[in-house]
Design an enzyme around this catalytic site. Structure first.
Site, mmCIF file in Angstrom:
data_model
loop_
_atom_site.group_PDB
_atom_site.id
_atom_site.type_symbol
_atom_site.label_atom_id
_atom_site.label_comp_id
_atom_site.label_asym_id
_atom_site.label_seq_id
_atom_site.Cartn_x
_atom_site.Cartn_y
_atom_site.Cartn_z
ATOM 1 N N GLY A 73 60.527 70.390 46.174
ATOM 2 C CA GLY A 73 61.353 69.204 46.405
ATOM 3 C C GLY A 73 62.630 69.238 45.586
ATOM 4 N N PHE A 74 62.469 69.254 44.264
ATOM 5 C CA PHE A 74 63.569 69.415 43.310
ATOM 6 C C PHE A 74 64.607 68.304 43.397
ATOM 7 C CE2 PHE A 74 62.199 73.785 44.624
ATOM 8 C CZ PHE A 74 61.416 74.047 43.516
ATOM 9 N N GLN B 211 55.557 75.816 35.279
ATOM 10 C CA GLN B 211 56.623 74.862 35.578
ATOM 11 C C GLN B 211 57.820 75.058 34.643
ATOM 12 O OE1 GLN B 211 55.377 70.787 35.483
ATOM 13 N NE2 GLN B 211 56.984 70.129 36.889
ATOM 14 N N GLY C 295 56.727 64.867 29.818
ATOM 15 C CA GLY C 295 57.312 65.317 31.092
ATOM 16 C C GLY C 295 57.959 66.675 30.931
ATOM 17 N N GLY D 246 56.836 61.752 36.970
ATOM 18 C CA GLY D 246 55.702 61.593 37.865
ATOM 19 C C GLY D 246 54.369 61.635 37.141
ATOM 20 N N GLY E 9 59.071 68.678 33.926
ATOM 21 C CA GLY E 9 59.587 69.184 35.195
ATOM 22 C C GLY E 9 61.003 69.708 35.113
ATOM 23 N N GLU E 10 61.782 69.179 34.181
ATOM 24 C CA GLU E 10 63.209 69.496 34.210
ATOM 25 C C GLU E 10 63.740 70.152 32.949
ATOM 26 O OE1 GLU E 10 65.113 66.260 37.009
ATOM 27 O OE2 GLU E 10 63.277 65.527 36.097
#
Lengths: 330, 712, 199
Positions: free
Chosen positions: B242-243, B601, B664, B511, B666-667
């Site tokens: 998705g990103f 990830q 988190g 998320g 993810g980034e």
């Protein structure tokens, strides 16, 4: 993609007869370029004549020490063949530098010669392109051209030929064999691709309806000492921004024979004849290599964003010849 | 039977490696993504997008196409159902790119102008290609540059922060860096194209989709089509990446319109080329960084001005200048995000929006400052560790960035580094190493979850989470198991169904943290109910949670993940080739739930940083206003051969205010990675590359001389 | 003279995972679309539909190929293996197992293509095929070990946007090691990824 007919042929004369009867027909080999172009709407054939089952999938040594390579030999089989790797290692390297393992398993030698440019204007039917729609213009000249031609281009088209295989084939003086309804014919590689001029849509000298049946590589002992090097914008699975095939025979410090060809700089695989002439009979030194590169690149005509290719090709010539000459000494 | 929790000694699962719970489905091809669920009587929609960059649609010549084999309908602005484009959704009013076919205006090249629906994909494609659309073309402007007269500061007060007198501090500084950095248009390029199948089922609209938040998409569709939220169901079981791109996009709206008109299921799958114009992208940026420091390298002046673009129909700002607001302090501190509206598609969130390009500029500039000050880049950062948020003044929840540098330096072998550039040669390659810091905000958003004790002794967790490859499904399984004190094998984790209720989307690195909080809370509630004893009825016993109140009560703090990036590169200045030889990332990013998937990830983020540094660049032709080569051969993302061994580690850093300790991940992995590589290229060659990607032609032309810095 | 129009549909029989499927196809239908849209074999993925990503990789006559550029009608008579056909019943193929164990994926969408490609890479290397990473392609140079660098080059036709490349290379190395006799291994049991730098 428009609807089309499909025939699978098993003999060369049948294939030629079918195509001759239908000007909207195309030969289908591995399909790695043609099917893609059909999806983007660049090609809209009414009928495909599938030539993959033709008995043209052999690589044979010729009595004089060359090779005959059938048109439906896949890139993978060409690169894996012991005679190719041993007699023309630069050709095997060139093939392996192209595309991906999957595409090399599908693509054929005949199709490789006829693949179309990857210029982003050619592949976009919403934009003009003289190669796709003669007379519509060449927007690359004013637009995105950082990977376009510096040699042999014209004001009508600055696209490059994308083949790696072809660069090695031109260095080794390959001859293209074909069949037409009127019988067989052949074209030396130097005459196979047409100059761009004002007809960029006419790419090869093949007669209409001709089917490529194979190529021959004449014997070339110098080719046993050959290499291919490709520079691209990622380490693999990308088209070249500059590539070079080279072969060198140095005897007592003097260049006895040399072959040089460039990729991604012209509308066709570019044989560097001027550089070869400058080198042959002269010393195998870095200065001579650089001077030979300059001799070839003197004819370069650059656009605002592709001038780096002159430097790149010069550096590649020097690096390639230096490497080959050092290996020869060892 | 009686279901028990926590009675047997169960080893905690959180913190231990767990292979993905859906792994077997993924490696056998059994996992079905959005375009792969079979439907009887399915019709296929194909979008037609504009070939002009600005103007009006004069005519859509649909009659000849409607007569083509298999064609069922052609929807366009002349006949499409009317929808509401004024509603307010999660992110405000919708981008008009998704409210399809409501106007004859064309604001950019690639704008959706029609949908052709046919019995088969082949028929739909040919009919879509054959559809003639006539336009009245108008002049367009797609030329993004720092000097564009339309550049402005948006009305949003958070666009700019300022304290102190920047000009005065710069004038007084012992050392100054003043440089411009640029990053190009970058795309998500996830492997799975956007796909949706819509149908009406007993008065309810059902959409099988590929998205980052099924409730988010359901809510947007309900509002746009004026439906009750309860009569819309969106499912998104498996998502092929998705990103930031997989929210509401034209494909879902097109499928809903078509199924409404045709009364049969309709699937719309975007082509790879369409994705480049209607699914968002990261704006190009021009960034000016000005740093002033005293003789010891302490920052006295900090200025970061960023310009990005947006479309003329919707505003999205790439907030590159936000990066320094939490990262570096100075007596004079100024950050501003400006924007210019052009005749281009609307950009959107792309992995680490703001932080990815912002960190490239700032962490490159800090490396330049370290060089000028004669300081080691890590020492420079250690000297500039703020006590509190430079702009907010708030305390940090935790900030272990220097610990990351120290651990990274040890593992990377940084101590042996000679800081002088251009000295190390191995064959044709010049070698260099570089480092950079990383940070990304850590937040949580309210979510609901339900946990059911089943009669068979298992537990079912229902939450509208999305697993877009993050490993969320597995992490939540582990978290639920620990909260219930049972083995993970007793947990059925059901996600990505809007019928499960409101929950945070997979975005903003929020998320898993947000969902874990809701799952933990519901599990706790369930355990309290089960502690009362008694048999489990056939329908099970369900406890529900809503974390809105708990999250609302969180104290205001600077909450961020941090990290330190290291890279070693080899550069052939004769050809311009750059190869990354190894990377190392050490992160302080909260409690790591599943080391196996977390490593993947974080590494994936670092691969994005590598790809951003060396490869990615979408090229737009100024004359036509559209892309040149918008596909995966023209837009290069890193391939296998580009990616070296990448080591990932972390320091212990649980968030003290989170029930699981999550921050988190993810980034933060992409942040700083491109700067570390660019800094390594400088160390190898002596040339500063301030413009991404560091393409062979740029390296070749810059050579090795320090004066060859690539500034324009 | 214009030729007689030839039919644009054919009834064909495809041999997939050992089963014969007879179906009429529009000649425009690619093998990829035949698998996904007609035969409910959706394990083969469509990423780009242009031969630029490798997600649709299958094995045709034992060799890896991108099914998006392979017309279904031209695949008649060939032996096709998809991701659904590589396991032995409930027992995963060693490459599948290695991807699962080593987390050689994230979103999973490129995974079937990566796995089919990896199975072929191991076989191509065993057959002595060189690659662009092979220093000396001459047959007299002998077969060179399947190093991490070789795996990376050979797998480059399979893009993974999640960036799972490092684990994928580890998984391929592990599966290749398991497939080889003990003496012919490519390094220690950790796989080849830690062994050397990339250039």
């Amino acid at each position: 993609m428009r609807e089309f007919g499909y025939e699978r042929v098993h003999d060369v004369s049948g294939a030629v007869a079918l195509l001759g009867a239908d000007p909207d027909a195309r030969y289908l080999g591995g399909g790695t370029n043609l099917v893609d172009l059909m999806k983007t709407g660049v090609e809209r054939p009414a009928r495909l004549i599938d030539v993959r089952d033709l008995p043209l999938d052999q690589i044979e040594a010729t009595p004089d020490g060359g090779l005959r390579i059938g048109a439906t030999v896949t890139n993978s089989d060409l690169a894996a063949h012991p005679d190719v790797r041993s007699r023309y290692p630069g050709l095997a390297q060139a093939v392996l530098a192209g595309a991906s393992g999957q595409l090399r398993n599908m693509a054929t030698v005949g199709g490789n010669l006829l693949q179309r440019t990857r210029c982003g204007y050619f592949t976009d039917t919403a934009k003009p392109c003289n190669k796709r729609v003669p007379g519509s213009g060449c927007p690359a000249i004013e637009g995105e051209h950082h990977n376009h031609a510096i040699l042999g281009a014209s004001e009508h088209c600055v696209a490059t030929h994308p083949s790696d295989m072809g660069v090695a084939l031109t260095a080794f003086d390959a001859v293209v064999h074909y069949e037409t309804a009127d019988g067989p014919g052949e074209l030396p590689f130097a005459e196979f691709y047409l100059p761009v001029g004002d007809t960029p849509h006419l790419e090869t000298a093949l007669p209409p309806g001709a089917l490529i049946t194979g190529i021959t590589l004449p014997p070339a002992p110098v080719a046993a000492h050959s290499r291919y090097r490709k520079v691209r914008e990622r380490a693999s699975y990308a088209f070249a921004i500059g590539s070079i095939a080279g072969a060198l025979d140095v005897r007592d410090g003097v260049v006895h024979e040399v072959r040089l060809a460039f990729g991604a700089v012209a509308s066709r695989p570019w044989r560097a004849h001027a550089a070869e002439r400058a080198l042959t009979g002269g010393p195998a030194t870095g200065e001579a290599f650089a001077a030979a590169a300059d001799a070839e690149l003197a004819a370069a005509e650059t656009l605002p964003h592709n001038g780096y290719k002159v430097t790149l090709m010069r550096n590649l010539v020097v690096a390639m010849l230096t490497e080959l000459s050092e290996e020869a000494v060892r | 039977m009686t279901t028990t929790t926590g009675t047997a000694a169960v080893t905690p699962s959180v913190g231990t490696a767990h292979t993905r719970v859906e792994g077997r489905e993924k490696v056998t091809g059994a996992a079905r993504y959005a375009g792969e669920i079979p439907f009887a009587d399915l019709a296929h929609g194909w979008l037609v997008v504009s070939t002009i960059a600005r103007g009006r649609i004069r005519a859509v010549e649909s009659a000849p196409v409607e007569a083509m084999p298999g064609v069922l309908t052609v929807l366009h602005h002349g006949n499409a159902p009317q929808v509401d484009g004024e509603y307010v959704g999660l992110l405000g009013k919708p981008d008009p790119t998704v409210t399809l076919f409501q106007t004859d205006r064309v604001p950019f090249a690639g704008w959706p102008v029609a949908l052709v629906v046919a019995e088969t994909p082949e028929q739909a494609r040919e009919a879509a290609e054959a559809l003639v659309v006539r336009y009245d073309e108008e002049p367009h402007d797609v030329a993004f540059s720092a000097a564009h007269p339309g550049a402005r500061k948006p009305e949003d007060p958070s666009a700019e922060t300022e304290k102190g007198d920047l000009a005065a501090e710069l004038a007084a500084a012992a050392t100054v860096v003043d440089a411009e950095y640029t990053t190009p248009e970058e795309h998500h390029a996830m492997m799975e194209p956007h796909a949706a199948t819509a149908r009406w089922d007993g008065g309810r609209l059902e959409v099988v989709d590929s998205n980052q938040g099924s409730m988010w998409v359901a809510d947007e569709l309900a509002k746009m089509f004026s439906l009750d939220l309860g009569s819309v169901r969106v499912l998104s079981e498996h998502v092929g990446g998705g990103f930031g791109s997989k929210g509401l996009r034209p494909h879902q709206v097109a499928a809903v319109m078509a199924t409404t008109v045709l009364h049969r299921p309709v699937r719309v799958v975007l082509t790879r080329r369409q994705m480049f114009s209607i699914t968002g992208y990261r704006s190009p940026t021009v960034q000016r960084v000005r740093l002033g420091a005293d003789a010891e390298g302490r920052l006295s002046a900090f200025g970061h001005e960023a310009l990005s673009l947006t479309s003329t129909v919707h505003q999205f700002i790439e907030r590159s200048a936000d990066y320094g607001r939490a990262m570096y302090d100075a007596d004079a501190h100024h950050t501003v995000n400006r924007v210019v509206a052009l005749d281009v598609p609307t950009p959107t969130f792309v992995r680490a929006p703001g932080e990815a390009p912002g960190s490239f500029a700032l962490e490159s500039a800090l490396d330049e400052l370290a060089e000028k000050c004669g300081l080691d880049p890590i020492a420079l950062r250690a000297r500039n560790e703020p006590e509190a948020g430079p702009v907010s003044g708030l305390p940090y929840s935790t900030r272990r960035v220097i610990d990351c540098f120290e651990e990274g330096a040890r593992r990377f072998g940084w101590a042996d580094r000679d800081p002088r550039p251009g000295l190390r040669r191995e064959g044709r390659w010049l070698l260099g190493t570089g480092t950079a810091a990383a940070t990304f905000p850590s937040n949580a958003m309210p979510s609901t979850a339900a946990v059911t004790a089943e009669a068979d002794g298992t537990f079912t967790v229902r939450i509208t989470a999305a697993d877009i490859g993050t490993g969320a499904r597995t992490a939540l399984t582990q978290i639920a198991a620990d909260a219930l004190e049972v083995e993970p094998s007793r947990i059925h984790m059901r996600i990505a169904d809007s019928d499960f209720g409101q929950a945070m989307i997979a975005g903003g690195s929020m998320g898993t943290r947000s969902w874990a909080w809701a799952v933990t809370s519901a599990a706790k509630e369930l355990r309290e109910q089960l502690a009362l004893g008694g048999a489990i009825p056939e329908q099970g016993i369900t406890a529900r949670s809503n974390t809105a109140e708990a999250i609302g009560a969180l104290a205001q703090k600077e909450r961020h993940s941090f990290g330190a990036q290291f890279a070693e590169v080899a550069v052939d200045t004769a050809t311009g080739e750059v190869r990354v030889r190894r990377m190392l990332g050490i992160f302080a990013a909260g409690r790591i739930v599943n080391p196996l998937t977390a490593r993947s990830q974080l590494r994936g983020g670092m691969v994005w940083g590598l790809s951003m540094a060396l490869h990615e660049e979408a090229i737009r032709d100024r004359a036509f206003g559209s892309h040149v080569g918008p596909d995966l051969a023209g837009y290069h993302v890193a391939a296998h051969a580009d990616v070296p061994p990448i080591e990932v580690g972390w320091v212990d850093d649980p968030d003290p205010d989170d029930p699981v300790g999550i921050k988190g991940i993810g980034e933060v992995g992409i942040v700083g990675a491109a700067a570390a590589i660019a800094n390594a290229v400088w160390h190898a060659t002596g040339v500063r590359h301030r413009h991404l990607p560091i393409r062979p032609d740029r390296v070749l032309l810059a050579g090795t001389a320090p004066g060859g810095d690539v500034d324009a | 003279m214009a030729p007689a129009p030839s039919p644009t549909y054919s009834a064909i029989t495809l041999n997939i995972n050992g089963e014969k499927h007879t179906l009429p196809v529009d000649h425009r239908t690619t093998l990829l679309d035949a698998l996904r849209e007609r035969l409910d074999l959706t394990g083969t993925k469509k990423g780009c539909d242009q031969g630029q990503c490798g997600a649709c990789t299958v094995l045709i006559d034992g060799r890896r190929a991108v099914s998006c550029l392979q017309l279904a009608v031209a695949a008649e008579g060939r032996v096709i293996t998809t991701i659904e056909g590589v396991a032995e019943g409930e027992d995963l193929h060693p490459v599948q197992q290695a991807f699962l164990d080593l987390d050689g994926y994230q979103c999973g969408y490129c995974t079937p293509g990566q796995i089919c490609s990896a199975i072929a890479v191991i076989e191509e290397h065993a057959a002595g095929w060189p690659s662009a990473a092979t220093q000396d392609v001459r047959p007299e140079a002998g077969v060179q070990p399947l190093t991490a660098e070789e795996i990376r080059e050979r797998m480059s036709g399979n893009l993974c946007r999640c960036g799972a490349y490092v684990s994928i290379v580890e998984a391929v190395a592990q599966a290749a090691e398991a497939a080889q006799p003990p003496s012919g291994g490519s390094g220690d049991g950790n796989g080849a990824t830690e062994a050397e730098a990339a250039v």
